[in-house]
Design an enzyme around this catalytic site. Structure first.
Site, PDB file in Angstrom:
ATOM      1  N   LYS A  20       0.882  -1.179   0.000  1.00  0.00           N
ATOM      2  CA  LYS A  20       0.000   0.000   0.000  1.00  0.00           C
ATOM      3  C   LYS A  20       0.915   1.223   0.000  1.00  0.00           C
ATOM      4  CE  LYS A  20      -2.204   2.954   1.835  1.00  0.00           C
ATOM      5  NZ  LYS A  20      -1.895   4.341   1.411  1.00  0.00           N
ATOM      6  N   CYS A  64      12.662  10.058   9.124  1.00  0.00           N
ATOM      7  CA  CYS A  64      12.496   9.483  10.471  1.00  0.00           C
ATOM      8  C   CYS A  64      13.785   9.588  11.268  1.00  0.00           C
ATOM      9  CB  CYS A  64      12.073   8.034  10.350  1.00  0.00           C
ATOM     10  SG  CYS A  64      13.242   7.041   9.393  1.00  0.00           S
ATOM     11  N   GLY A  96       5.837   4.259   9.086  1.00  0.00           N
ATOM     12  CA  GLY A  96       5.010   5.461   9.161  1.00  0.00           C
ATOM     13  C   GLY A  96       4.998   6.010  10.575  1.00  0.00           C
ATOM     14  N   SER A  97       3.912   6.689  10.906  1.00  0.00           N
ATOM     15  CA  SER A  97       3.858   7.408  12.187  1.00  0.00           C
ATOM     16  C   SER A  97       3.448   6.488  13.341  1.00  0.00           C
ATOM     17  CB  SER A  97       2.858   8.548  12.076  1.00  0.00           C
ATOM     18  OG  SER A  97       1.566   8.020  11.842  1.00  0.00           O
ATOM     19  N   GLU A 107       8.099   0.346  11.815  1.00  0.00           N
ATOM     20  CA  GLU A 107       9.203   1.312  11.738  1.00  0.00           C
ATOM     21  C   GLU A 107       8.563   2.683  11.863  1.00  0.00           C
ATOM     22  OE1 GLU A 107      12.395   1.057  11.458  1.00  0.00           O
ATOM     23  OE2 GLU A 107      12.849  -0.901  10.641  1.00  0.00           O
ATOM     24  N   THR A 139      -0.390   5.917  13.437  1.00  0.00           N
ATOM     25  CA  THR A 139      -0.894   4.894  12.516  1.00  0.00           C
ATOM     26  C   THR A 139      -0.411   3.507  12.940  1.00  0.00           C
ATOM     27  OG1 THR A 139      -0.799   6.533  10.755  1.00  0.00           O
ATOM     28  CG2 THR A 139      -1.103   4.265  10.077  1.00  0.00           C
ATOM     29  N   GLY A 140       0.807   3.439  13.449  1.00  0.00           N
ATOM     30  CA  GLY A 140       1.322   2.155  13.934  1.00  0.00           C
ATOM     31  C   GLY A 140       0.419   1.571  15.014  1.00  0.00           C
ATOM     32  N   GLU A 166       7.623  14.607  17.641  1.00  0.00           N
ATOM     33  CA  GLU A 166       8.170  14.604  16.275  1.00  0.00           C
ATOM     34  C   GLU A 166       7.420  15.631  15.410  1.00  0.00           C
ATOM     35  OE1 GLU A 166       7.221  11.362  13.567  1.00  0.00           O
ATOM     36  OE2 GLU A 166       9.296  11.287  12.908  1.00  0.00           O
TER      37      GLU A 166
HETATM   38  P1  NAD Z   1       1.428   7.843   8.173  1.00  0.00           P
HETATM   39  O1  NAD Z   1       1.446   6.999   9.377  1.00  0.00           O
HETATM   40  O2  NAD Z   1       0.450   8.950   8.117  1.00  0.00           O
HETATM   41  O3  NAD Z   1       1.162   6.975   6.851  1.00  0.00           O
HETATM   42  C1  NAD Z   1       2.010   5.921   6.483  1.00  0.00           C
HETATM   43  C2  NAD Z   1       1.237   4.941   5.632  1.00  0.00           C
HETATM   44  O4  NAD Z   1       0.198   4.358   6.430  1.00  0.00           O
HETATM   45  C3  NAD Z   1       0.538   5.558   4.417  1.00  0.00           C
HETATM   46  O5  NAD Z   1       0.640   4.668   3.333  1.00  0.00           O
HETATM   47  C4  NAD Z   1      -0.903   5.671   4.876  1.00  0.00           C
HETATM   48  O6  NAD Z   1      -1.818   5.650   3.815  1.00  0.00           O
HETATM   49  C5  NAD Z   1      -1.030   4.437   5.743  1.00  0.00           C
HETATM   50  N1  NAD Z   1      -2.129   4.494   6.735  1.00  0.00           N
HETATM   51  C6  NAD Z   1      -2.648   5.592   7.338  1.00  0.00           C
HETATM   52  N2  NAD Z   1      -3.633   5.234   8.187  1.00  0.00           N
HETATM   53  C7  NAD Z   1      -3.724   3.879   8.119  1.00  0.00           C
HETATM   54  C8  NAD Z   1      -4.554   2.927   8.772  1.00  0.00           C
HETATM   55  N3  NAD Z   1      -5.472   3.275   9.670  1.00  0.00           N
HETATM   56  N4  NAD Z   1      -4.363   1.612   8.486  1.00  0.00           N
HETATM   57  C9  NAD Z   1      -3.408   1.219   7.597  1.00  0.00           C
HETATM   58  N5  NAD Z   1      -2.620   2.093   6.941  1.00  0.00           N
HETATM   59  C10 NAD Z   1      -2.766   3.412   7.202  1.00  0.00           C
HETATM   60  O7  NAD Z   1       2.910   8.366   7.982  1.00  0.00           O
HETATM   61  P2  NAD Z   1       3.455   9.399   6.909  1.00  0.00           P
HETATM   62  O8  NAD Z   1       2.965  10.760   7.277  1.00  0.00           O
HETATM   63  O9  NAD Z   1       3.243   8.881   5.548  1.00  0.00           O
HETATM   64  O10 NAD Z   1       5.028   9.289   7.194  1.00  0.00           O
HETATM   65  C11 NAD Z   1       5.648  10.002   8.208  1.00  0.00           C
HETATM   66  C12 NAD Z   1       5.922   9.147   9.405  1.00  0.00           C
HETATM   67  O11 NAD Z   1       6.640   7.981   9.009  1.00  0.00           O
HETATM   68  C13 NAD Z   1       6.833   9.857  10.397  1.00  0.00           C
HETATM   69  O12 NAD Z   1       6.377   9.611  11.700  1.00  0.00           O
HETATM   70  C14 NAD Z   1       8.183   9.215  10.162  1.00  0.00           C
HETATM   71  O13 NAD Z   1       9.067   9.296  11.245  1.00  0.00           O
HETATM   72  C15 NAD Z   1       7.788   7.810   9.843  1.00  0.00           C
HETATM   73  N6  NAD Z   1       8.843   7.107   9.111  1.00  0.00           N
HETATM   74  C16 NAD Z   1       9.519   6.108   9.744  1.00  0.00           C
HETATM   75  C17 NAD Z   1      10.563   5.445   9.093  1.00  0.00           C
HETATM   76  C18 NAD Z   1      11.342   4.354   9.772  1.00  0.00           C
HETATM   77  O14 NAD Z   1      12.048   3.615   9.077  1.00  0.00           O
HETATM   78  N7  NAD Z   1      11.272   4.209  11.079  1.00  0.00           N
HETATM   79  C19 NAD Z   1      10.902   5.812   7.796  1.00  0.00           C
HETATM   80  C20 NAD Z   1      10.193   6.835   7.176  1.00  0.00           C
HETATM   81  C21 NAD Z   1       9.153   7.474   7.842  1.00  0.00           C
END
Ligand code: NAD
Length: 487
Positions: free
Chosen positions: A176, A286, A228-229, A251, A232-233, A385
Site C-alpha cells: 500500500k 524518520c 510510518g507514524s 518502523e 498509525t502504527g 516529532e
Molecule cells: P502515516 O502513518 O500517516 O502513513 C504511512 C502509511 O500508512 C501511508 O501509506 C498511509 O496511507 C497508511 N495508513 C494511514 N492510516 C492507516 C490505517 N489506519 N491503516 C493502515 N494504513 C494506514 O505516515 P506518513 O505521514 O506517511 O510518514 C511520516 C511518518 O513515518 C513519520 O512519523 C516518520 O518518522 C515515519 N517514518 C519512519 C521510518 C522508519 O524507518 N522508522 C521511515 C520513514 C518514515
C-alpha cells in the site's frame, strides 16, 4: 507522452487497473500546487482482489529455486535502473524532495534488492541434538501473503526496496503506497507487471484508513510490515489484533538526539547538526537528528554557526540541482510545521532562524528552515516529532544531563554522538535509548546492519538478515530413528 493530469493505474493480479469503485486520488506538485496526476482510491474490494491474487500466486512463487527468485529481484533492480531518470523526475515533483540527494533513492532500492537477492541461502533451519539417535530440525517457511504499508517521504525507495525480503523468503506481497506522493508507485507497478508472475507483487493505492486498514484486517494477511507514524502504527496494531493473530513490525517516528562532546570543533558540530536534519527533504526523515545537545561552554558559538548555515540554505525548485531545500510534502505537513512553530514559541523557546513561510513563493507548501534555541525537555517542541525542518538546540552541563535529555522522549529511533573521546562515545552509546547510533556520523544507512527503533519508535528490525528471516515462520520437524527394514 503523458498528459499533465494523467491517471496512473495500480497493479492487481498482473494487471494495471483502476479501482472497482472508480474513485481517484489526486496528487499535486507541492512546489506549485498544480495537479500532477492521480491514482486509484482503492477500497476493500480491491484489496481483497489483490490478496486473493497474491494467495493464488504464492505457492508457485515459493516453489521457485532461490536462484530464480533472486533473478527476479535483480531484474526488478535492472528495470528500475533503466527508468531511473523518469522515476527521479516524477518523485522529485511529487514529493518536493530536492533532486541532488534524491538521486540516491533508486540506487538505494537497487542495492537493497541485490543485497536480499544474495541472501536466499541464509534462510536456514537448525538441527538440534534434542534426543539421541533422532533428528530434530527446523525449517523456515513463508507466511504466504505479506502486507507492506509505506510512507510518503521516499515512496519509491521504500516500496521497491521493502518488497525484497518478503519475496526472497517465498511470500507474495500486497504493497500500500502512501496517498501523498503516490505517483511513482505506478512506474513500479508497470515494472513489476513485466518482471513478476501475476499476483506475486500487487500495488494497491488509496487512503490509509480505507485500503491500508482493509489490508491489515484481511484474514489471509498474517504478516504486516509498516513504515510510518506512531499514531498509525498503533491503529494498525489495534486493527490487526481485532481481526486475527498477526505478526506486525513497525518502523515509526523519531525525535532523535545529536550529542555533541565538549572536544568537538564548533564548526564541525554545526555542520553535523545541519547535515543530520536532512533539509534536502525538508527534515521529513524518520532519522533526522532534530535535537542537538551542546555543552554550555560552546553553546553560543555552535548555535551561531548553525543559524548562519540554516539561514544560508537555498530554498528553491526541487528539480534545480542547486536547491538545498524544497517545499513541504503536502498542505497537511506544512500546517503541522506551522502549528509546531507556534507551539515552540508558546513554550518559551527562542526562534533564532526561519519560523515563517518564505515570501518569495506565491503558491506551494513552503516553509523556512527553522531553529529554536533555549529549548529544554519540558517543551513539546523538544519531545514531539515535527517531521519537518525544525531543529531544536539544547544546552547541557554534564554528560549525564545530556543522556537524560536525550532519553526524555517516547521515541528511540536514532542517535548521533560526536566526539573523539572514545570513553565518552562508549559512555553515551551504551546509555542512549535508540535502535541505531552513529558515532561521528549521521543519517547513513548500511545494508546488513539492523535498522529500527526502541520505545515507541517501533518494533522489529529491517535492512539485514533479520528482516529476511522475519518473513518466515519456523516449523519444527522430528524424524525418529527406527531399525532399518531389510528386505
Ligand atoms: P502515516 O502513518 O500517516 O502513513 C504511512 C502509511 O500508512 C501511508 O501509506 C498511509 O496511507 C497508511 N495508513 C494511514 N492510516 C492507516 C490505517 N489506519 N491503516 C493502515 N494504513 C494506514 O505516515 P506518513 O505521514 O506517511 O510518514 C511520516 C511518518 O513515518 C513519520 O512519523 C516518520 O518518522 C515515519 N517514518 C519512519 C521510518 C522508519 O524507518 N522508522 C521511515 C520513514 C518514515
Amino acid at each position: 507522452m503523458q498528459t499533465p493530469f494523467h491517471q496512473r493505474p495500480m497493479l492487481i493480479d498482473g494487471e494495471l487497473c483502476a479501482g472497482t469503485g472508480g474513485e481517484w486520488l489526486a496528487s499535486v506538485d507541492p512546489a506549485t500546487e498544480e495537479p500532477l496526476g492521480s491514482v486509484p482510491a482503492a477500497d476493500g474490494a480491491d484489496v481483497r482482489r489483490a490478496v486473493d491474487a497474491a494467495s493464488r500466486a504464492q505457492p508457485a512463487w515459493n516453489a521457485l529455486a532461490m536462484a530464480q527468485r533472486a533473478e527476479h529481484l535483480r531484474s526488478l533492480g535492472r528495470a528500475l535502473g533503466e527508468r531511473a531518470d523518469q522515476i527521479l523526475d516524477l518523485e522529485v515533483r511529487d514529493t518536493g524532495n530536492t533532486i541532488t540527494k534524491m538521486r540516491r533513492d533508486v540506487a538505494s532500492a537497487i542495492r537493497t534488492l541485490d543485497y536480499f537477492a544474495g541472501l536466499g541461502l541464509e534462510i536456514k533451519g537448525e538441527t538440534v541434538p534434542a534426543s539421541p539417535g533422532n533428528l530434530h530440525l527446523t525449517l523456515r517457511e513463508p507466511y504466504g501473503v505479506v502486507g507492506r504499508i509505506v510512507p510518503f517521504n521516499h515512496p519509491l525507495m521504500f516500496a521497491a526496496s521493502r518488497i525484497a525480503a518478503p519475496l526472497m523468503a517465498g511470500n507474495a506481497i500486497v504493497v500500500k503506497p502512501p496517498e501523498s506522493s503516490p505517483l511513482s508507485a505506478s512506474v513500479l507497478a508497470e515494472i513489476c507487471r513485466d518482471v513478476f508472475p501475476p499476483g506475486v507483487v500487487n500495488l494497491v493505492t488509496g487512503l490509509g484508513p480505507v485500503a491500508g486498514d482493509a489490508l491489515v484486517r484481511h484474514p489471509a494477511v498474517k504478516r504486516i510490515a509498516f513504515i510510518g507514524s506512531v499514531q498509525t502504527g498503533l491503529a494498525i496494531q489495534r486493527a490487526a489484533a481485532e481481526t486475527g493473530v498477526k505478526h506486525v513490525t513497525l518502523e515509526l517516528g523519531g525525535k532523535n538526539p545529536m550529542l555533541v562532546g565538549p572536544d568537538v570543533d564548533p564548526a564541525e558540530a554545526a555542520a553535523a547538526a545541519v547535515a543530520g536534519m536532512n533539509f534536502a527533504w525538508q527534515g521529513q526523515s524518520c532519522g533526522s537528528t532534530s535535537r542537538v545537545l551542546v555543552p554550555e561552554s560552546m553553546y553560543d558559538e555552535v548555535l551561531e554557526r548553525i543559524v548562519a548555515a540554516v539561514d544560508a540554505l537555498r530554498l528553491g525548485d526541487p528539480r534545480d540541482p542547486a536547491s538545498e531545500m524544497g517545499p513541504m510534502n503536502s498542505r497537511a505537513q506544512l500546517d503541522k510545521v506551522v502549528r509546531y512553530v507556534a507551539v515552540g514559541r508558546e513554550d518559551g523557546a527562542q526562534l533564532v532562524a526561519g519560523g515563517a513561510r518564505p515570501a518569495q513563493f506565491e503558491r506551494g507548501f513552503w516553509h523556512q528552515p527553522t531553529v529554536f534555541a533555549g529549548v529544554d525537555m519540558t517543551m513539546r517542541i523538544a519531545r514531539e516529532e515535527v517531521f519537518g525542518p525544525v531543529l531544536c538546540v539544547l544546552r547541557y552541563r554534564d554528560v549525564d544531563e545530556a543522556v537524560a535529555a536525550a532519553n526524555a522522549t517516547r521515541y528511540g529511533l536514532t542517535a548521533a554522538i560526536l566526539t573523539r573521546d572514545l570513553d565518552l562515545a562508549l559512555y553515551w552509546a551504551r546509555r542512549v535509548q535508540a535502535g541505531y547510533v552513529w558515532v561521528n556520523g549521521q543519517s547513513g544507512h548500511f545494508a546488513g546492519t539492523p535498522f529500527g527503533g526502541v520505545k515507541d519508535s517501533g518494533t522489529g528490525r529491517e535492512e539485514n538478515l533479520g528482516e529476511l528471516l522475519s518473513y518466515t515462520e519456523t516449523k519444527t520437524l522430528h524424524l525418529f530413528a527406527r531399525e532399518p527394514a531389510w528386505p
